[in-house]
Design a protein around this motif. Structure first.
Motif, PDB file in Angstrom:
ATOM      1  N   ASP A 184      39.025  53.975  35.203  1.00  0.00           N
ATOM      2  CA  ASP A 184      40.053  52.898  35.813  1.00  0.00           C
ATOM      3  C   ASP A 184      39.526  51.353  35.359  1.00  0.00           C
ATOM      4  O   ASP A 184      38.285  51.348  35.528  1.00  0.00           O
ATOM      5  N   HIS A 185      40.176  50.514  34.447  1.00  0.00           N
ATOM      6  CA  HIS A 185      39.522  49.162  34.332  1.00  0.00           C
ATOM      7  C   HIS A 185      40.876  48.290  34.822  1.00  0.00           C
ATOM      8  O   HIS A 185      42.014  48.829  34.924  1.00  0.00           O
ATOM      9  N   VAL A 186      40.549  47.151  35.226  1.00  0.00           N
ATOM     10  CA  VAL A 186      41.751  46.054  35.415  1.00  0.00           C
ATOM     11  C   VAL A 186      41.542  44.709  34.163  1.00  0.00           C
ATOM     12  O   VAL A 186      40.820  44.045  34.431  1.00  0.00           O
ATOM     13  N   CYS A 242      37.805  42.560  32.356  1.00  0.00           N
ATOM     14  CA  CYS A 242      38.059  43.381  33.358  1.00  0.00           C
ATOM     15  C   CYS A 242      37.862  42.750  34.742  1.00  0.00           C
ATOM     16  O   CYS A 242      36.797  42.260  35.184  1.00  0.00           O
ATOM     17  N   ILE A 244      37.218  44.143  37.863  1.00  0.00           N
ATOM     18  CA  ILE A 244      36.114  44.643  38.574  1.00  0.00           C
ATOM     19  C   ILE A 244      34.965  43.882  38.380  1.00  0.00           C
ATOM     20  O   ILE A 244      34.246  44.113  37.245  1.00  0.00           O
ATOM     21  N   HIS A 247      31.990  45.122  36.597  1.00  0.00           N
ATOM     22  CA  HIS A 247      32.189  45.269  35.029  1.00  0.00           C
ATOM     23  C   HIS A 247      32.006  44.234  34.454  1.00  0.00           C
ATOM     24  O   HIS A 247      31.447  44.073  33.284  1.00  0.00           O
ATOM     25  N   MET A 252      31.847  43.333  30.399  1.00  0.00           N
ATOM     26  CA  MET A 252      33.216  43.903  30.201  1.00  0.00           C
ATOM     27  C   MET A 252      34.132  42.734  30.124  1.00  0.00           C
ATOM     28  O   MET A 252      34.948  42.456  30.885  1.00  0.00           O
TER      29      MET A 252
HETATM   30 CU   LIG Z   1      36.213  47.666  34.506  1.00  0.00          CU
END
Ligand SMILES: [Cu+2]
Length: 259
Positions: A184-186, A242, A244, A247, A252
């Motif tokens: 999962d990423h956001v 992302c 998170i 990350h 990211m």
């Molecule tokens: Cu992520």
């Protein structure tokens, strides 16, 4: 452990019958929150700071989910009529098993009605985009491995550097196709929010505006998560990343230029 405003399991006192607006922010670095408020509904009126234009009622027992960075404005209506005028306390929980606040009720409140969806409609922050009028589309592939910088994370194979910039069109509708190669990423974008489709509290598909949303494991290039934006009036440079924290700290993130 999840703190609220820096406090461990605070006690929140509501007057019976009153309606409070809670501005929820998932300020954790990397945890998804699944919030329930005992026997009470969470009446959601805004997501990521933008009015829905309706009241989305997350009933007792149905979790309201916030990814890291997500915000939600909810109205909480304390019960008005309890036997012996004593409403039993309830818990605000995360993932069912973590109590993050206790809520108690005291007499002497000023009973208030909740607003109706019709009353909220004029407040809707953004008009929905006609998604049939897409001018450009951009991919965003979130990946933890095989990036151009060894041991870093990246988007579309490129670990963040300020000189790799994707140009986005001003005043035209752009579609994001978002997917992940691993976990999962956001997706979070600065300056301009986006329109997307989520599963609402009744289980149906609902068009909403957000600036932070889950790109779940299982999304692919052929089955991406989609988001639409019309960049109306704020040209210039920004980023998406992302949300998170470990990350984004690992690269990211990606620069955009709206022009
Ligand atoms: Cu992520």
């Amino acid at each position: 452990m999840t703190l609220i405003n820096g406090q461990v399991t605070p006690k929140i006192t509501l007057h019976q019958g009153e309606v409070l607006r809670w501005r929820l922010v998932n300020a954790t670095p990397f945890r998804t929150l699944n919030l329930k408020l005992g026997t009470l509904a969470l009446n959601e009126i805004a997501v990521d700071g933008m009015y829905l234009g309706t009241v989305d009622i997350w009933p007792a027992g149905k979790a309201l989910t916030l990814q890291p960075g997500n915000r939600s404005d909810v109205l909480v209506q304390a019960p008005a009529n309890c036997s012996n005028n004593q409403c039993p306390p309830i818990n605000l929980t995360n993932n069912d098993n973590e109590v993050i606040a206790t809520v108690e009720f005291v007499a002497g409140g000023n009973p208030m009605p909740l607003p109706t969806s019709a009353e909220m409609a004029p407040l809707k922050t953004w008009n929905n985009i006609d998604t049939s009028l897409v001018y450009t589309s951009e991919p965003a592939q979130f990946q933890e491995e095989n990036c151009n910088v060894q041991d870093d994370m990246c988007i579309n194979g490129i670990t963040f550097n300020a000189d790799t910039v994707t140009k986005l069109p001003l005043n035209k509708t752009q579609l994001w196709n978002l997917w992940t190669l691993d976990k999962d990423h956001v997706f979070h974008i600065h300056v301009n929010p986006f329109q997307t489709v989520r599963t609402g509290p009744d289980g149906g598909q609902e068009t909403v505006w957000m600036d932070t949303m889950l790109v779940p494991k299982g999304s692919t290039q052929d089955k991406p998560v989609q988001a639409w934006t019309t960049y109306e009036n704020i040209p210039g440079k920004a980023v998406f990343h992302c949300h998170i924290l470990p990350h984004e700290d690992d690269g990211m993130m990606h620069a955009i230029q709206i022009e």
